[in-house]
Design a protein around this motif. Structure first.
Motif, short mmCIF file in Angstrom:
data_model
loop_
_atom_site.label_atom_id
_atom_site.label_comp_id
_atom_site.label_asym_id
_atom_site.label_seq_id
_atom_site.Cartn_x
_atom_site.Cartn_y
_atom_site.Cartn_z
N ILE A 148 0.74 -1.19 0.04
CA ILE A 148 -0.10 0.14 -0.04
C ILE A 148 1.06 1.26 0.01
O ILE A 148 1.87 1.11 0.75
N GLU A 159 -4.08 -2.60 -8.61
CA GLU A 159 -5.17 -1.73 -8.28
C GLU A 159 -6.41 -2.29 -9.14
O GLU A 159 -7.02 -2.03 -10.07
N THR A 197 -2.03 -1.60 -3.97
CA THR A 197 -3.41 -0.59 -3.61
C THR A 197 -2.96 0.67 -3.09
O THR A 197 -2.06 0.61 -2.28
N HIS A 198 -3.85 1.60 -3.08
CA HIS A 198 -3.95 2.81 -2.33
C HIS A 198 -4.77 2.82 -1.40
O HIS A 198 -4.80 3.58 -0.46
N GLU A 222 -6.49 1.50 1.98
CA GLU A 222 -6.45 0.93 3.12
C GLU A 222 -7.35 -0.19 3.32
O GLU A 222 -7.12 -1.46 3.80
N ALA A 230 -6.57 -3.16 1.25
CA ALA A 230 -5.35 -3.74 1.63
C ALA A 230 -5.54 -4.55 3.00
O ALA A 230 -4.83 -5.70 3.13
N ILE A 259 0.46 -6.56 5.38
CA ILE A 259 0.43 -5.42 4.79
C ILE A 259 1.75 -4.85 4.67
O ILE A 259 2.27 -4.62 5.87
N SER A 294 3.71 -1.27 3.75
CA SER A 294 3.40 0.09 3.49
C SER A 294 4.73 0.79 2.81
O SER A 294 5.85 0.74 3.45
N HIS A 328 -1.66 4.80 7.17
CA HIS A 328 -0.58 3.64 6.99
C HIS A 328 -0.15 3.07 8.38
O HIS A 328 0.06 1.95 8.65
#
Length: 263
Positions: free
Chosen positions: A56, A184, A216-217, A219, A222, A228, A230, A254
């Protein structure tokens, strides 16, 4: 938060799992002199067989550049990437294209289906290019898992966005890739179809034992992964396993992801 410089340790209880992807101290620099931009700065990452990992980061964080390098589309300025025992730095352009087709599944925001081919032929295209006979039992397992058994004779224009993305996922899975990269994958879908696609990726991970790296952006998306990572400013700033009991906890950024750090 200080960037994590060392490789994360293996998850407790999974010491014997096969390492599918490893990147060591990846750097990517664009331009020269005063125009030089560092997109990635010392990325080290290890992913094991069967993992479902989300990377992310916001726009400009370096996650897309990292995906291009991991997918053998681009090469790092410094550092090494190994997938399923193959050093990607040693591949020329032709070998890299063959490697992507056979060992790396790619799912993008835009489905990239061939409009004049049926869903079935789109799914089988990677194997047709290699003139290889598909495993029909596995093909049926994929299309049944993704719920597109009744759409195989349809052209992409006859399918909804969610259905087209299911076909794209099936195409990415047909070669039994070492790892599937999903970039994405819900970016072009509404909320209902987005949830269905993420659920199908989770199902592929669980039922087909498919290793998945999701970019992905978002959260919330994610958080559906088991781990995850970051990224900010081209560096890993956190690397966490998700506690199932906290999966649906409200996220606050994040660094606020409710998760257990890798040991």
């Amino acid at each position: 938060m200080e960037a994590l410089k060392s490789m994360p340790l293996r998850r407790e209880g999974h010491a014997n799992n096969k390492e599918i992807l490893r990147c060591d101290s990846i750097e990517k620099v664009f331009g020269k002199g005063s125009n030089q931009v560092t997109a990635l700065n010392g990325i080290s990452l290890s992913i094991e067989k069967g993992d479902f990992v989300a990377i992310i980061g916001s726009s400009g964080s370096g996650k897309s550049t990292l995906l291009h390098i991991l997918g053998s589309v681009d090469k790092p300025t410094r550092g090494a990437v190994t997938i399923d025992g193959v050093d990607l730095n040693g591949l020329n352009a032709t070998d890299a294209a063959i490697f992507r087709r056979r060992k790396v599944g790619l799912v993008y925001q835009f489905y990239n289906l061939i409009p004049t081919l049926t869903a079935e032929k789109n799914i089988l295209m990677p194997m047709l290019l290699d003139k290889r006979k598909p495993d029909l039992d596995y093909f049926q397992t994929i299309v049944r898992t993704l719920g597109i058994e009744d759409k195989l004779e349809s052209l992409p224009s006859q399918l909804s966005g969610g259905q087209q993305q299911r076909v794209a996922i099936a195409r990415a899975l047909i070669y039994r890739p070492a790892i599937l990269f999903a970039d994405e994958p819900t970016g072009n879908l509404d909320q209902k179809n987005s949830k269905e696609i993420i659920d199908l990726l989770k199902l592929s991970n669980r039922n087909l034992k498919q290793t998945i790296l999701l970019i992905t952006h978002d959260e919330t998306i994610a958080l559906e992964a088991d781990r995850i990572v970051s990224i900010e400013d081209g560096q890993i700033v956190s690397d966490h396993f998700i506690d199932p009991d906290e999966r649906h906890t409200h996220l606050r950024g994040h660094r606020g992801i409710p998760a257990k750090k890798r040991r």
